[in-house]
Design a protein around this motif. Structure first.
Motif, PDB file in Angstrom:
ATOM      1  N   SER A  17       0.600  -1.021   0.068  1.00 26.35           N
ATOM      2  CA  SER A  17       0.384  -0.190  -0.297  1.00 26.35           C
ATOM      3  C   SER A  17       0.581   1.253   0.001  1.00 26.35           C
ATOM      4  O   SER A  17       1.746   1.574   0.316  1.00 26.35           O
ATOM      5  N   LEU A  18      -0.001   2.394  -0.879  1.00 24.87           N
ATOM      6  CA  LEU A  18       1.082   3.898  -0.467  1.00 24.87           C
ATOM      7  C   LEU A  18      -0.222   4.988   0.144  1.00 24.87           C
ATOM      8  O   LEU A  18      -0.977   4.387  -0.981  1.00 24.87           O
ATOM      9  N   ARG A  19       0.003   5.721   0.530  1.00 24.20           N
ATOM     10  CA  ARG A  19      -0.612   7.187   0.368  1.00 24.20           C
ATOM     11  C   ARG A  19      -0.201   7.977   0.065  1.00 24.20           C
ATOM     12  O   ARG A  19       0.663   8.674   0.255  1.00 24.20           O
ATOM     13  N   LEU A  20      -0.631   8.712  -1.574  1.00 25.02           N
ATOM     14  CA  LEU A  20       0.181   9.197  -1.419  1.00 25.02           C
ATOM     15  C   LEU A  20      -1.081  11.512  -1.156  1.00 25.02           C
ATOM     16  O   LEU A  20      -2.133  10.969  -0.627  1.00 25.02           O
ATOM     17  N   SER A  21      -0.660  11.761  -0.889  1.00 21.07           N
ATOM     18  CA  SER A  21      -1.164  13.561  -0.291  1.00 21.07           C
ATOM     19  C   SER A  21      -0.861  15.006  -1.257  1.00 21.07           C
ATOM     20  O   SER A  21      -0.451  14.649  -2.410  1.00 21.07           O
ATOM     21  N   CYS A  22      -1.610  15.405  -1.689  1.00 21.06           N
ATOM     22  CA  CYS A  22      -2.057  16.783  -2.501  1.00 21.06           C
ATOM     23  C   CYS A  22      -2.090  18.057  -1.523  1.00 21.06           C
ATOM     24  O   CYS A  22      -3.510  18.294  -1.411  1.00 21.06           O
ATOM     25  N   ALA A  23      -1.033  18.424  -1.167  1.00 19.29           N
ATOM     26  CA  ALA A  23      -1.165  19.918  -0.289  1.00 19.29           C
ATOM     27  C   ALA A  23      -1.959  21.267  -1.528  1.00 19.29           C
ATOM     28  O   ALA A  23      -1.406  21.049  -2.715  1.00 19.29           O
ATOM     29  N   ALA A  24      -2.438  21.833  -1.039  1.00 12.81           N
ATOM     30  CA  ALA A  24      -3.229  23.030  -2.009  1.00 12.81           C
ATOM     31  C   ALA A  24      -3.056  24.076  -1.418  1.00 12.81           C
ATOM     32  O   ALA A  24      -2.469  24.014  -0.473  1.00 12.81           O
ATOM     33  N   SER A  25      -2.617  24.983  -2.436  1.00 13.53           N
ATOM     34  CA  SER A  25      -2.113  26.752  -1.632  1.00 13.53           C
ATOM     35  C   SER A  25      -3.350  27.452  -1.021  1.00 13.53           C
ATOM     36  O   SER A  25      -2.996  28.681  -1.022  1.00 13.53           O
ATOM     37  N   GLU A  26      -4.265  27.044  -1.462  1.00 11.40           N
ATOM     38  CA  GLU A  26      -5.297  28.155  -0.651  1.00 11.40           C
ATOM     39  C   GLU A  26      -6.557  26.813  -0.462  1.00 11.40           C
ATOM     40  O   GLU A  26      -6.276  25.957  -0.687  1.00 11.40           O
ATOM     41  N   SER A  27      -7.765  27.333   0.677  1.00  8.96           N
ATOM     42  CA  SER A  27      -8.835  26.327   1.202  1.00  8.96           C
ATOM     43  C   SER A  27      -9.459  25.362  -0.509  1.00  8.96           C
ATOM     44  O   SER A  27      -9.491  25.787  -1.003  1.00  8.96           O
ATOM     45  N   ILE A  28      -9.148  24.525   0.553  1.00 10.37           N
ATOM     46  CA  ILE A  28      -9.867  23.408  -0.432  1.00 10.37           C
ATOM     47  C   ILE A  28     -11.858  23.423  -0.916  1.00 10.37           C
ATOM     48  O   ILE A  28     -12.192  23.200  -1.672  1.00 10.37           O
ATOM     49  N   ALA A  29     -11.993  24.358  -0.020  1.00 11.39           N
ATOM     50  CA  ALA A  29     -13.380  24.233   0.760  1.00 11.39           C
ATOM     51  C   ALA A  29     -13.801  25.402  -1.143  1.00 11.39           C
ATOM     52  O   ALA A  29     -15.088  25.052  -1.546  1.00 11.39           O
ATOM     53  N   SER A  30     -13.389  25.864  -1.429  1.00  7.42           N
ATOM     54  CA  SER A  30     -13.647  26.839  -2.392  1.00  7.42           C
ATOM     55  C   SER A  30     -13.088  26.027  -3.878  1.00  7.42           C
ATOM     56  O   SER A  30     -13.226  27.158  -4.739  1.00  7.42           O
ATOM     57  N   ILE A  31     -13.002  24.833  -3.316  1.00  9.90           N
ATOM     58  CA  ILE A  31     -12.600  24.487  -4.972  1.00  9.90           C
ATOM     59  C   ILE A  31     -13.703  23.364  -4.710  1.00  9.90           C
ATOM     60  O   ILE A  31     -14.128  23.086  -4.408  1.00  9.90           O
ATOM     61  N   THR A  32     -13.461  23.331  -6.879  1.00 11.85           N
ATOM     62  CA  THR A  32     -15.047  22.690  -6.896  1.00 11.85           C
ATOM     63  C   THR A  32     -14.802  20.951  -6.834  1.00 11.85           C
ATOM     64  O   THR A  32     -15.938  20.267  -5.837  1.00 11.85           O
ATOM     65  N   ALA A  33     -13.551  20.573  -7.314  1.00 12.63           N
ATOM     66  CA  ALA A  33     -13.846  19.385  -7.042  1.00 12.63           C
ATOM     67  C   ALA A  33     -11.574  19.143  -7.584  1.00 12.63           C
ATOM     68  O   ALA A  33     -11.120  20.281  -8.004  1.00 12.63           O
ATOM     69  N   MET A  34     -11.645  18.154  -6.636  1.00 11.30           N
ATOM     70  CA  MET A  34      -9.863  17.181  -6.900  1.00 11.30           C
ATOM     71  C   MET A  34     -10.098  16.367  -7.241  1.00 11.30           C
ATOM     72  O   MET A  34     -10.639  15.910  -6.929  1.00 11.30           O
ATOM     73  N   GLY A  35      -9.121  15.666  -8.252  1.00 11.67           N
ATOM     74  CA  GLY A  35      -9.018  14.653  -8.510  1.00 11.67           C
ATOM     75  C   GLY A  35      -7.408  14.175  -8.842  1.00 11.67           C
ATOM     76  O   GLY A  35      -6.429  14.951  -8.215  1.00 11.67           O
ATOM     77  N   TRP A  36      -7.271  12.381  -8.937  1.00 10.78           N
ATOM     78  CA  TRP A  36      -5.986  12.192  -8.975  1.00 10.78           C
ATOM     79  C   TRP A  36      -6.004  11.462 -10.273  1.00 10.78           C
ATOM     80  O   TRP A  36      -6.821  11.177 -10.791  1.00 10.78           O
ATOM     81  N   TYR A  37      -4.938  11.199 -11.177  1.00 10.83           N
ATOM     82  CA  TYR A  37      -4.757  11.444 -12.927  1.00 10.83           C
ATOM     83  C   TYR A  37      -3.297  10.441 -12.681  1.00 10.83           C
ATOM     84  O   TYR A  37      -2.692  10.771 -11.362  1.00 10.83           O
ATOM     85  N   ARG A  38      -3.427   9.158 -13.307  1.00  6.93           N
ATOM     86  CA  ARG A  38      -1.884   8.896 -13.498  1.00  6.93           C
ATOM     87  C   ARG A  38      -1.804   8.604 -15.015  1.00  6.93           C
ATOM     88  O   ARG A  38      -3.012   8.812 -15.381  1.00  6.93           O
ATOM     89  N   GLN A  39      -0.330   8.446 -15.147  1.00 10.32           N
ATOM     90  CA  GLN A  39       0.556   8.544 -16.653  1.00 10.32           C
ATOM     91  C   GLN A  39       1.720   7.322 -16.569  1.00 10.32           C
ATOM     92  O   GLN A  39       2.236   7.877 -16.315  1.00 10.32           O
TER      93      GLN A  39
END
Length: 118
Positions: A17-39
């Motif tokens: 297992s692994l846990r990835l984190s994504c820290a945003a520079s502003e409140s995520i409550a003001s962001i519509t949605a966040m996603g994880w993508y891979r390539q």
């Protein structure tokens, strides 16, 4: 402009297992949605999971290949979203990117590599 910083990638064995984190520079409550993508090497970028970040309740959508193994979550107090990845398989090997959608704009992090060895 929303800045995103991913972390938590690495080299693991098949089934781990692994846990990835994504820290945003502003409140995520003001962001519509966040996603994880891979390539993966030689392949197009694909959606892994999308999670809503505004409102009291979050909703997540998953790609079929990861449903039941990956879980997206959020911590609004830390302006961070997570991707818990269990039962990893070699085909999960890719660079994982965080994505945020706000006011018709899309923002991307620089990615964190995940390698699953067999």
């Amino acid at each position: 402009q929303v800045q995103l910083v991913e972390s938590g990638g690495g080299l693991v064995q098949d089934g781990e297992s692994l846990r990835l984190s994504c820290a945003a520079s502003e409140s995520i409550a003001s962001i519509t949605a966040m996603g994880w993508y891979r390539q993966a090497p030689g392949k197009q970028r694909e959606m892994v999971a999308i999670i809503t970040t505004g409102g009291a309740t979050s909703y997540a959508t998953y790609a079929g290949a990861v449903k039941g193994r990956f879980t997206a979550s959020r911590d609004n107090a830390k302006n961070t979203v997570y991707l818990q990845m269990n039962s990893l398989k070699p085909e999960d090997t890719a660079v994982y990117y965080c994505n945020a959608r706000k006011n018709d704009m899309t923002y991307w992090g620089e990615g964190t590599p995940v390698t699953v060895s067999s």
